[in-house]
Write a protein that holds these residues in place. Structure first.
Motif, mmCIF file in Angstrom:
data_model
loop_
_atom_site.group_PDB
_atom_site.id
_atom_site.type_symbol
_atom_site.label_atom_id
_atom_site.label_comp_id
_atom_site.label_asym_id
_atom_site.label_seq_id
_atom_site.Cartn_x
_atom_site.Cartn_y
_atom_site.Cartn_z
ATOM 1 N N GLU A 98 1.873 6.902 -6.371
ATOM 2 C CA GLU A 98 0.767 7.674 -6.787
ATOM 3 C C GLU A 98 1.240 9.280 -6.736
ATOM 4 O OE1 GLU A 98 -2.865 4.610 -6.781
ATOM 5 O OE2 GLU A 98 -2.745 6.117 -5.090
ATOM 6 N N ALA A 99 1.964 9.639 -5.687
ATOM 7 C CA ALA A 99 2.353 10.779 -5.250
ATOM 8 C C ALA A 99 3.521 11.430 -6.111
ATOM 9 C CB ALA A 99 2.902 10.817 -3.626
ATOM 10 N N GLY A 100 3.842 10.521 -7.129
ATOM 11 C CA GLY A 100 4.834 10.790 -8.084
ATOM 12 C C GLY A 100 6.184 10.649 -7.651
ATOM 13 N N LYS A 101 6.384 9.869 -6.528
ATOM 14 C CA LYS A 101 7.795 9.460 -6.045
ATOM 15 C C LYS A 101 8.429 8.609 -7.146
ATOM 16 C CE LYS A 101 8.812 10.929 -1.613
ATOM 17 N NZ LYS A 101 10.393 10.893 -1.275
ATOM 18 N N ALA B 253 0.703 -1.080 0.144
ATOM 19 C CA ALA B 253 0.032 -0.066 0.042
ATOM 20 C C ALA B 253 0.805 1.253 -0.036
ATOM 21 C CB ALA B 253 -0.712 -0.284 1.337
ATOM 22 N N LYS B 254 1.948 1.008 0.765
ATOM 23 C CA LYS B 254 2.841 2.383 0.755
ATOM 24 C C LYS B 254 3.571 2.521 -0.566
ATOM 25 C CE LYS B 254 4.892 5.692 2.964
ATOM 26 N NZ LYS B 254 4.067 6.940 3.675
ATOM 27 N N VAL B 255 4.132 1.319 -1.241
ATOM 28 C CA VAL B 255 4.602 1.624 -2.540
ATOM 29 C C VAL B 255 3.521 2.230 -3.596
ATOM 30 C CG1 VAL B 255 5.484 0.454 -4.529
ATOM 31 C CG2 VAL B 255 6.100 -0.293 -2.219
#
Ligand code: PLP
Length: 398
Positions: free
Chosen positions: A29-32, A22-24
Motif C-alpha cells: 500500500e505504501a507503493g513498495k 499485514a506487513k506485506v
C-alpha cells in the motif's frame, strides 16, 4: 457486543502468518515493489477450450442450478480424467465440489465423528488442521522422514483407537514430496490392516518432475481393500489453472458420495454452473499438450529458483538449504543458517527480515509445521524469479 461463538470456531487458531501478511499489505500500500514468492496458485493461463466453454455456457444461458454433485456429464468426464492414474471410478462415485477444499470438508463431515482423530503429515498444508477441527475431529501429526514423507512406521505410530482417516498428499504442499509406488504400497498395507480411511489429496498431480504420479487407490491388486477405503481428491484449480472458479473432484465409494450429496446440498449446493460448463468443454478435449507445456514451464522455473538460491551464502554457509521438489510448485527451504541478530530467529522474523531488507516475500514455515523453514512458490514469471533471487543475494551477501 461480546459474541458467544460456537466452540468449534474458537478452536481454529488465527494464521501464524498474520503479522507477516499485514506487513506485506502495508508495504504494498505504501507503493513498495515486492517480489511475491507467496502464491499458492498457478501463473499459467487456463486451456483455451475452457474459455471457449465459458463463452458457450453464457450463450446457452447455463445460469441455473445443476444437480448438487455437478452435471452427470462432468462427473463422467472427471472419472475419465482420473483413468490416467489407473483409477476406475463410475460417475456415481464422483462428486464435483466447491474446489478441492469443498471435497475435503464434505468428506470430513461425512466420516469424522466428534473426537475422532485424523492423521496428517507433520509438515503439511495448514488448511488440513482447520478442516478437521471444523468437522469436530482432532488432527494428529505423523512424523515425516528426511524426504518429508510419512513412513509406514510413523503412520503406525500416529494411529490410535480413535483414528478414522489419514490425509495423504502427493505431490505435497509445501515440501514437493512425491511418494513412489513402493512407498504407497507399504502405506496402503498399514491403512487396510488398521481399518482406517485415507483421503489422497492429488491436487498437484499434473506437476510431477521426478518419478511418476501414482494414486494409492490404483494399488488394489497389490493391497486388496485399499480402493474402498480411499477417497481421491483432484480438481481444476491447479490442473486447469482456474483456482478462483472453485471446481474439485472427489472420488470414492458410492455410498459415501451419496452422503456428500446431502451435505453439499445443505451447505453450498452445486458448484458454479457456468464453470462446470467450461471445465466440461476442457475435459472433452485432449489436454496432453496443455499439461506438457505447463509442466515444462514449471520445470524451468524450478531450475531458475533452485540454482539461484543454492548459491547464496551467509557467513560462509548456504543461506537456503533444500531438497529438490519432486512435484508441485513450491520450494521448501531450511533457513536455520540465517538465524541470528540480523534477520531474526523464527521463520516469521526471518520472512519479515527478508521482506524489509530485500523486498522479497516468502511464507514463514511455521504455518506448515516447521519454524526453521520458508515456503517459496515458483509459480511466478521467470523475470520475477531472477529479480527476487538477485535481491536476496544482495541483501544477504551484502
Ligand atoms: N490441497 C492442497 C495440498 C492445496 O495446496 C490446495 C490449495 O492450495 C488444495 C488442496 C485446495 O485447492 P482448491 O483451491 O481447489 O480448494
Amino acid at each position: 457486543m461480546e459474541h458467544k461463538f460456537a466452540k468449534r470456531v474458537l478452536k481454529i487458531k488465527p494464521s501464524p502468518t498474520l503479522s507477516f501478511n499485514a506487513k506485506v499489505k502495508e508495504m504494498k500500500e505504501a507503493g513498495k515493489d515486492i517480489v511475491m514468492f507467496t502464491a499458492g496458485e498457478p501463473d499459467l493461463k487456463p486451456p483455451k477450450e475452457f474459455e471457449e466453454g465459458l463463452k458457450e455456457g453464457i450463450a446457452l444461458g447455463k445460469f441455473n442450478y445443476t444437480a448438487v454433485l455437478g452435471e452427470k456429464k462432468l462427473r463422467e468426464l472427471a472419472a475419465k480424467y482420473l483413468m490416467k492414474y489407473e483409477l476406475d471410478y463410475k460417475w456415481e462415485e464422483i462428486a464435483i465440489t466447491q474446489g478441492g477444499k469443498g471435497g475435503i470438508s464434505n468428506l470430513l463431515l461425512a466420516l469424522v465423528e466428534k473426537g475422532e482423530e485424523v492423521v496428517i503429515p507433520e509438515i503439511r498444508w495448514a488448511s488440513y488442521d482447520d478442516e478437521v477441527i471444523l468437522a469436530g475431529g482432532k488432527p494428529r501429526l505423523a512424523e515425516v522422514n528426511e524426504d518429508f514423507k510419512v513412513t509406514p512406521e510413523s503412520l503406525r505410530k500416529a494411529i490410535t483407537r480413535k483414528t478414522k482417516l489419514f490425509i495423504l498428499n502427493s505431490p505435497a504442499n509445501p515440501t514437493g514430496a512425491v511418494y513412489s509406488r513402493e512407498e504407497l504400497t507399504e502405506l496402503a498395507k498399514v491403512i487396510v490392516e488398521k481399518g482406517i480411511y485415507v483421503l489422497s489429496d492429488e491436487i498437484y498431480s499434473e506437476i510431477v518432475f521426478e518419478g511418476e504420479q501414482v494414486s494409492i487407490a490404483s494399488l488394489e491388486k497389490e493391497v486388496p481393500g485399499i480402493k474402498e477405503r480411499t477417497f481421491t481428491l483432484n480438481g481444476a484449480s491447479k490442473s486447469l489453472a482456474i483456482p478462483g472458479l472453485r471446481i474439485g473432484y472427489l472420488a470414492g465409494d458410492k455410498e459415501v458420495i451419496k452422503k456428500i450429496d446431502c451435505i453439499q446440498g445443505a451447505n453450498a449446493s452445486n458448484p458454479n454452473s457456468l464453470t462446470q460448463w467450461g471445465v466440461r468443454k476442457a475435459l472433452e478435449t485432449d489436454l496432453t499438450g496443455y499439461f506438457e507445456e505447463g509442466l515444462e514451464a514449471y520445470q524451468e522455473k524450478r531450475k531458475l529458483m533452485t540454482e539461484g538460491l543454492e548459491g547464496i551464502q551467509y557467513r560462509g554457509k548456504r543461506a537456503f538449504m533444500f531438497k529438490m521438489p519432486q512435484g508441485g510448485f513450491y520450494l521448501w527451504v531450511n533457513i536455520k543458517n540465517l538465524k541470528g541478530k540480523e534477520f531474526g530467529r523464527s521463520s516469521e522474523e526471518i520472512a519479515l527480515g527478508l521482506l524489509e531488507e530485500a523486498g522479497v516475500a516468502a511464507i514463514p514455515g511455521k504455518a506448515f509445521g516447521d519454524d526453521n523453514c520458508l515456503r517459496f512458490s515458483f509459480a511466478v514469471g521467470k523475470e520475477e524469479i531472477k529479480e527476487g533471487v538477485g535481491r536476496l543475494r544482495k541483501a544477504i551477501e551484502g
